[in-house]
Design an enzyme around this catalytic site. Structure first.
Site, PDB file in Angstrom:
ATOM      1  N   ASP A 127      15.985   1.598 -18.170  1.00 34.46           N
ATOM      2  CA  ASP A 127      15.144   1.779 -19.390  1.00 34.46           C
ATOM      3  C   ASP A 127      14.442   3.117 -19.208  1.00 34.46           C
ATOM      4  O   ASP A 127      13.532   3.236 -19.775  1.00 34.46           O
ATOM      5  CB  ASP A 127      13.969   0.776 -19.206  1.00 34.46           C
ATOM      6  CG  ASP A 127      13.133   0.556 -20.674  1.00 34.46           C
ATOM      7  OD1 ASP A 127      13.808   0.877 -21.443  1.00 34.46           O
ATOM      8  OD2 ASP A 127      12.123   0.129 -20.726  1.00 34.46           O
TER       9      ASP A 127
ATOM     10  N   ASP B 293      11.068   4.396 -10.028  1.00 30.85           N
ATOM     11  CA  ASP B 293      10.752   5.186 -11.124  1.00 30.85           C
ATOM     12  C   ASP B 293      10.085   6.663 -10.561  1.00 30.85           C
ATOM     13  O   ASP B 293       9.354   6.559  -9.239  1.00 30.85           O
ATOM     14  CB  ASP B 293       9.583   4.682 -12.074  1.00 30.85           C
ATOM     15  CG  ASP B 293       9.563   4.870 -13.330  1.00 30.85           C
ATOM     16  OD1 ASP B 293       9.886   4.330 -14.160  1.00 30.85           O
ATOM     17  OD2 ASP B 293       9.050   6.357 -13.756  1.00 30.85           O
TER      18      ASP B 293
ATOM     19  N   GLY C 159       6.585  -1.748 -15.289  1.00 27.68           N
ATOM     20  CA  GLY C 159       7.156  -2.966 -14.576  1.00 27.68           C
ATOM     21  C   GLY C 159       7.439  -4.157 -15.286  1.00 27.68           C
ATOM     22  O   GLY C 159       7.760  -5.214 -14.716  1.00 27.68           O
TER      23      GLY C 159
ATOM     24  N   LYS D 127      19.807   1.646 -21.421  1.00 26.96           N
ATOM     25  CA  LYS D 127      18.892   1.894 -22.621  1.00 26.96           C
ATOM     26  C   LYS D 127      19.623   3.352 -22.991  1.00 26.96           C
ATOM     27  O   LYS D 127      19.257   4.116 -22.257  1.00 26.96           O
ATOM     28  CB  LYS D 127      17.714   1.950 -22.640  1.00 26.96           C
ATOM     29  CG  LYS D 127      16.940   2.322 -24.323  1.00 26.96           C
ATOM     30  CD  LYS D 127      15.382   2.272 -23.984  1.00 26.96           C
ATOM     31  CE  LYS D 127      14.745   3.456 -23.415  1.00 26.96           C
ATOM     32  NZ  LYS D 127      13.251   3.361 -23.299  1.00 26.96           N
TER      33      LYS D 127
END
Length: 206
Positions: free
Chosen positions: A124, A83, A63, A164
């Site tokens: 990410d 997620d 987070g 990413k």
């Protein structure tokens, strides 16, 4: 021999991790991970965030990116942290848990937020790393393409995509796909990213 090499890599990573200045700073300042500092640096260099933005944070656990973003967009903005892993509550952040490689879960998420205009999708996401790059890289690219697909569906005109990825097989193809969908593309490697890491970030604007 292979087991010994894996153990050596693991021990080296643990040593680097606990000696890392950003890990120490995260712990000291109640930040969930050192990734917070990567996003901070990317933002300072590229002015990513604005007050009132609506943001999707993919691969959000634990987070730290959502933590950073919530301080930058203010109360008028909205953050959806997504997620496969559970995420502890964050003030001002909505949490959606699920595996987006599953089409039903992906469609549920897209339908749930179909009435929201998103200004930023940041990812990410990373798979569980085996240490074998020939196995890891295809999994990384798969998640990158999934993030790209989500950004296609939800991003507004002039929306921003922060991704990413890692340098390796499949990256050039991924880059070409992003280039077809976005007007401006920039490849970034913040100082907070470990020097020997193949990790890089793509910042793209519609």
């Amino acid at each position: 021999m292979i087991v010994q090499k894996k153990k050596h890599r693991s021990n080296r990573w643990l040593l680097e991790h606990f000696q890392d200045q950003y890990v120490k700073a995260a712990k000291k300042n109640n930040i969930r991970s050192r990734a917070w500092f990567k996003l901070e640096q990317l933002d300072k260099n590229n002015k990513i965030f604005k007050i009132g933005m609506n943001v999707i944070d993919l691969g959000a656990a634990p987070g730290s990116w959502s933590q950073y973003a919530s301080n930058r967009i203010g109360k008028k903005g909205r953050i959806i942290a997504c997620d496969i892993l559970p995420i502890r509550p964050i003030t001002g952040v909505d949490i959606f848990q699920g595996d987006f490689r599953n089409k039903k879960t992906l469609n549920l998420m897209l339908n749930t937020f179909s009435n929201i205009t998103f200004h930023l999708v940041m990812s990410d996401m990373a798979p569980n790393i085996t240490g074998n790059f020939s196995i890891d890289m295809p999994r990384i690219i798969e998640l990158c393409k999934l993030a790209l697909k989500i950004s296609e569906h939800v991003l507004s005109k002039n929306g921003i995509f922060l991704l990413k990825s890692f340098q390796g097989e499949g990256f050039n193809e991924l880059y070409k796909e992003i280039k077809m969908l976005f007007k401006k593309i920039k490849i970034c490697k913040p100082k907070t990213s470990r020097t020997r890491s193949r990790e890089i970030f793509i910042l793209a604007t519609r």
